[in-house]
Design a protein around this motif. Sequence first.
Motif, mmCIF file in Angstrom:
data_model
loop_
_atom_site.group_PDB
_atom_site.id
_atom_site.type_symbol
_atom_site.label_atom_id
_atom_site.label_comp_id
_atom_site.label_asym_id
_atom_site.label_seq_id
_atom_site.Cartn_x
_atom_site.Cartn_y
_atom_site.Cartn_z
ATOM 1 N N UNK A 188 2.432 -41.578 5.593
ATOM 2 C CA UNK A 188 3.679 -40.870 5.296
ATOM 3 C C UNK A 188 3.523 -40.053 4.026
ATOM 4 N N UNK A 189 2.890 -40.656 3.021
ATOM 5 C CA UNK A 189 2.702 -39.957 1.746
ATOM 6 C C UNK A 189 1.815 -38.737 1.905
ATOM 7 N N UNK A 190 0.756 -38.911 2.696
ATOM 8 C CA UNK A 190 -0.208 -37.813 2.849
ATOM 9 C C UNK A 190 0.433 -36.605 3.520
ATOM 10 N N UNK A 191 1.417 -36.889 4.383
ATOM 11 C CA UNK A 191 2.062 -35.780 5.083
ATOM 12 C C UNK A 191 2.896 -34.917 4.140
ATOM 13 N N UNK A 192 3.261 -35.474 2.996
ATOM 14 C CA UNK A 192 4.072 -34.691 2.069
ATOM 15 C C UNK A 192 3.211 -33.990 1.016
ATOM 16 N N UNK A 193 1.890 -34.160 1.124
ATOM 17 C CA UNK A 193 1.023 -33.426 0.195
ATOM 18 C C UNK A 193 0.958 -31.967 0.651
ATOM 19 N N UNK A 194 1.127 -31.092 -0.304
ATOM 20 C CA UNK A 194 1.134 -29.660 -0.013
ATOM 21 C C UNK A 194 -0.171 -29.234 0.679
ATOM 22 N N UNK A 195 -0.052 -28.645 1.873
ATOM 23 C CA UNK A 195 -1.264 -28.294 2.625
ATOM 24 C C UNK A 195 -2.077 -27.197 1.947
ATOM 25 N N UNK A 196 -1.434 -26.443 1.065
ATOM 26 C CA UNK A 196 -2.165 -25.422 0.307
ATOM 27 C C UNK A 196 -3.334 -26.042 -0.450
ATOM 28 N N UNK A 197 -3.088 -27.275 -0.929
ATOM 29 C CA UNK A 197 -4.129 -27.944 -1.703
ATOM 30 C C UNK A 197 -5.361 -28.189 -0.846
ATOM 31 N N UNK A 198 -5.125 -28.561 0.418
ATOM 32 C CA UNK A 198 -6.247 -28.792 1.324
ATOM 33 C C UNK A 198 -6.970 -27.484 1.611
ATOM 34 N N UNK A 199 -6.167 -26.426 1.816
ATOM 35 C CA UNK A 199 -6.768 -25.120 2.069
ATOM 36 C C UNK A 199 -7.629 -24.706 0.886
ATOM 37 N N UNK A 200 -7.074 -24.911 -0.309
ATOM 38 C CA UNK A 200 -7.813 -24.551 -1.524
ATOM 39 C C UNK A 200 -9.113 -25.333 -1.610
ATOM 40 N N UNK A 201 -9.012 -26.633 -1.279
ATOM 41 C CA UNK A 201 -10.199 -27.486 -1.322
ATOM 42 C C UNK A 201 -11.232 -26.971 -0.332
ATOM 43 N N UNK A 202 -10.750 -26.577 0.852
ATOM 44 C CA UNK A 202 -11.672 -26.074 1.878
ATOM 45 C C UNK A 202 -12.355 -24.799 1.393
ATOM 46 N N UNK A 203 -11.562 -23.913 0.789
ATOM 47 C CA UNK A 203 -12.113 -22.658 0.273
ATOM 48 C C UNK A 203 -13.159 -22.947 -0.796
ATOM 49 N N UNK A 204 -12.853 -23.971 -1.615
ATOM 50 C CA UNK A 204 -13.789 -24.312 -2.694
ATOM 51 C C UNK A 204 -15.017 -25.041 -2.174
ATOM 52 N N UNK A 218 -4.975 -38.452 -5.480
ATOM 53 C CA UNK A 218 -3.958 -38.179 -6.502
ATOM 54 C C UNK A 218 -2.570 -38.014 -5.891
ATOM 55 N N UNK A 219 -2.532 -37.444 -4.690
ATOM 56 C CA UNK A 219 -1.240 -37.227 -4.050
ATOM 57 C C UNK A 219 -0.572 -38.512 -3.609
ATOM 58 N N UNK A 220 -1.370 -39.588 -3.492
ATOM 59 C CA UNK A 220 -0.821 -40.854 -2.976
ATOM 60 C C UNK A 220 -0.530 -41.866 -4.079
ATOM 61 N N UNK A 221 -0.656 -41.447 -5.318
ATOM 62 C CA UNK A 221 -0.519 -42.377 -6.433
ATOM 63 C C UNK A 221 0.765 -43.222 -6.347
ATOM 64 N N UNK A 222 1.884 -42.534 -6.077
ATOM 65 C CA UNK A 222 3.162 -43.257 -6.000
ATOM 66 C C UNK A 222 3.136 -44.309 -4.887
ATOM 67 N N UNK A 223 2.607 -43.892 -3.732
ATOM 68 C CA UNK A 223 2.591 -44.805 -2.587
ATOM 69 C C UNK A 223 1.691 -46.005 -2.862
ATOM 70 N N UNK A 224 0.587 -45.754 -3.584
ATOM 71 C CA UNK A 224 -0.325 -46.863 -3.877
ATOM 72 C C UNK A 224 0.367 -47.879 -4.783
ATOM 73 N N UNK A 225 1.116 -47.360 -5.764
ATOM 74 C CA UNK A 225 1.827 -48.284 -6.651
ATOM 75 C C UNK A 225 2.857 -49.101 -5.872
ATOM 76 N N UNK A 226 3.598 -48.433 -4.989
ATOM 77 C CA UNK A 226 4.592 -49.146 -4.180
ATOM 78 C C UNK A 226 3.900 -50.192 -3.306
ATOM 79 N N UNK A 227 2.801 -49.779 -2.653
ATOM 80 C CA UNK A 227 2.074 -50.722 -1.794
ATOM 81 C C UNK A 227 1.576 -51.905 -2.616
#
Lengths: 304, 427
Positions: A188-204, A218-227
Motif C-alpha cells: 500500500x505504501x509503495x503505491x503512494x510513492x511518486x512514480x516520477x521517482x522511479x522514472x528518474x531512477x530508470x533514467x539514471x 526511503x518511501x516506506x519509512x513510515x510504513x516500516x515504523x508502523x509495522x
Amino acid sequence: MKTRFFSSRLDNPPYIHPYQAYLFILPGLIIYAVFVLWPILNTARYSLYDWTGFSDPVYIGLDNYAELWNDDDFWLALQHNAFFVIFYSILPIMLGLFLTALMTRRTLRGMTLFRTGLFIPQVMSPVVVGIIWRWLFAYDGPINELLLALGLDGWVRPWLGDFTWARYAVGGVGVWVQYGLCMVLFIAGAQSINTDLYDAAAVAGANAWQEFRHVTLPGLRQQILVAFVLTFIAALRVFDLVFVLTRGGGPGKETIVTSLLIYREAFQYNRAGYGAAMALVLTVIIVTVSALVMRLQTSEEDAQ
Amino acid sequence: MKSKRSVILLTIVALLVALAPAAAQDEVTLVVWDNWTRDAEQAMIEQLNAEFEEANPGVTIQREAYDTSDLTDILPLALSESGGPDVAMINQGFTGMGALVEAGLLLPLDDYAAQYGWADRYAEGLHARNRFTEDGATFGEGNLYGVSNTAEVVAAYYWKSDFEELGLSIPQTFAEFEAMLQTIKDADKTPIVFGSLDGWPAIHTWGAIQHAYATLDELDAFMFRREGGTFDTESNLVSAQKMVEWIDAGYFSPGFEGMDYDNQTFGAFLNHNGVMWITGSWMTGSIIEELGEEEIGFFVIPSAIEGAPPLSIGGVGLAYGARATTEQPDLAAAYIDLVTGPRAAELLFEQGFLPAATVDPALLVEGTLTADVVEAWNTISSQNAVGHYLDWTVPDIAANIQELMAGQVSPEEFIQDVESDYQAGGM
C-alpha cells in the motif's frame, strides 16, 4: 464585501468551542475509558495486593514487584519475548520488504491472487495456525518426512519437544503469521510513492537493488515504523501460538513467555495480584517502546 | 347474562385450580456446573437429572457443562457471586479446592455425609482428598468439601496379541516388568507408547516408576505437606535414574518429546505402534469405542518393594461440592447424594467410566477391558495403595521432568530443583 460563489465554509470555519469538540469525542472516550483505561487502573491497583482473585485482598505495597524482580521465570520469559521480536517483527519486516520489491517491480499476472494467498496466515485464528503447525512439526509429520526424502536424516527431530529447536520452531510460525501484515502495509505504501521517482531512477540507470535502496525503502519509512510497532507489540504479548504449539511453554521452560506466566499465575495458581504486577510491567515496556518509535516517526515528519 | 357470568367465574376457578399445585409447591431451580461435555456423558447426566427432578417435584435442574480447565478457571468467580452454581464439580489440591475453601466459597458437607452415609461410598483415605481445614491451609484433613463419583488409576494398557506372541504374562514384580520391556525391545517393538509434549503425561509416566519405589507414607507426607514431607528421597532419586535409563534403552516411542496426548500418543497406541501405554483409566471408554473390549488389557504396575501392594497414581475424580451461600443446601446435598450414589455408579459404568463407588460384580464380564480396569481399581483401593498426582503440590513438575528426560539436568539436579520449588510453596 462580495461573497464568493463557493461558500466560505472551509475558508472560514465557524468557531467551535473546545467543549463542543470534547462532546464529539465523548462516546469513543467513554468506551475507551470503561474497557481500557479503567481495567488498566484496576490492574495497577490489584498489583499492590495479595489476592487470589476471589478472596479478601490484603494490601502488601510493592511486595509483588520485589518478588517479580527475583523471579527467574519472569526474566527468562522476557528473554524469550525478546527472542521472539526477531521472529515476529524483524524477519517479517525483511520478508515483507522483499516481497514488496518483487511485486512492485513489475506487474505480475494474478497479482491479487498472490497477495491474498500470502496474506491468509495473518487472518487465520492463531489456534488454527497452532494446530496446523503442530501437525506439520510432528515427529512423523510432513516436515520430517520431507527431510527424510531429501536424505537429511540427521535433521529429523521432535521439533516442538526439542530443547534446542523448540523456540526456533515457534518463532518460525511467528514469521509465517506476521509477514503478511508487513507485506500489505508496504505494498500500500509503495503505491503512494511518486512514480516520477522511479522514472528518474530508470533514467539514471539504477538497477533493481539501487532502485529499492534509494526509492522504495526511503518511501516506506513510515510504513516500516508502523509495522514495527504492531509486530513488536504482538511479539511481547504472544500467547495463543505458544499455548497451542508447546502446550504452555515446554519443553522444560524453553518457550515460556510473559503472557503465559501472567495467565498461569492469575488464573491457574490463583495469584491475581502477582499476575497483575507482571501484566503491568509488560504494559509499561510495550508503551515505552511504542512511544519511542512514534516519536521517531513524528520527528521525521517534522523534518520533512 | 347470569349464565355468561358464571361461565367466566367457573373458568377463573378452573384456572386457579389448575395452577394451584405449581403455586403451592415452591418452584426451585438448582444450578449445577459439571464437566460432562461428551455426548455419552451428557446423556448419562441428563438421565440422572431427570430422575432427580421426578423424585423432587417442583425442582428444575439448570445445568451448565464446561471442560475441566475452563471449569477450574471460571468457577472461583462464579462461586463468589450470588447467582452462581449451587452445586459444582471441583478440582482437588491446593490451587483448586484449597483456594476456594480459603476464600470461604464452599459449604462443609460433614453433616450431610453423616445423614446420607457417604463415608461408606469409598475408603476414608480417598475422602481425605476432598478434605481441607477451614482456612484452606491443610490438605487431607478437616472438613469434607466434596464427594466424587468417578475413580482413576494410572496403569498399563497393553495389546493382548503382543503378549501372546512374545509369551509374556502380567508381571508380578517390578523386576519382571522391566525384563518384559527389554524382551519387547529385543523383538523390535516399542515397549511403551509415550508423548510428553503436553507436559502432564510425563508426570504420569515418571510417576508410575516413582510409585513403584515409594511408600504411601512418603507420598502422603509430601502431598499433604505434612511434617517431614520432602521430595529429596532415595526412592525419588532411584526412579529419576531409572527414567533416564529407560530413555537411553529406547523403551519409549521415538520422538516422544514432540508427541501430544490426545491425537499423537493415543493414535500411536491405537495404531499399534507400541505394546503398552501407561496412562489413566479415563481412556477406557475411548479405547473401547475404537477397538472394542477384547483387544486391550489393563494391569497395575507391581511395586519394586518386596511384598508391598502395587502403589499406583490414582484417586477420585472431580468432586461435587456446594456453594457456601447457596439458598438450597438441603437440595444441593440431595443432588450430590444422587449423582455420587449407586444409581450414578451403574450409569457411569455403562458409559465405560470407573465409578468411585463399588461396582456390582455381577456386571463384570470376564476378559473385557472394563473388567480389567475395575479389577485394577479394586486391587489398589482395597490394599490402600492409591497414590497421588504430583502436580497437586508442585504444579510445575512437568517442566522439571521434561528437563530430566532430555538430559538438561542430572537426576540429582532434578531432585534439588523440585525440592526447592516444593519448599518455596510449590509455585
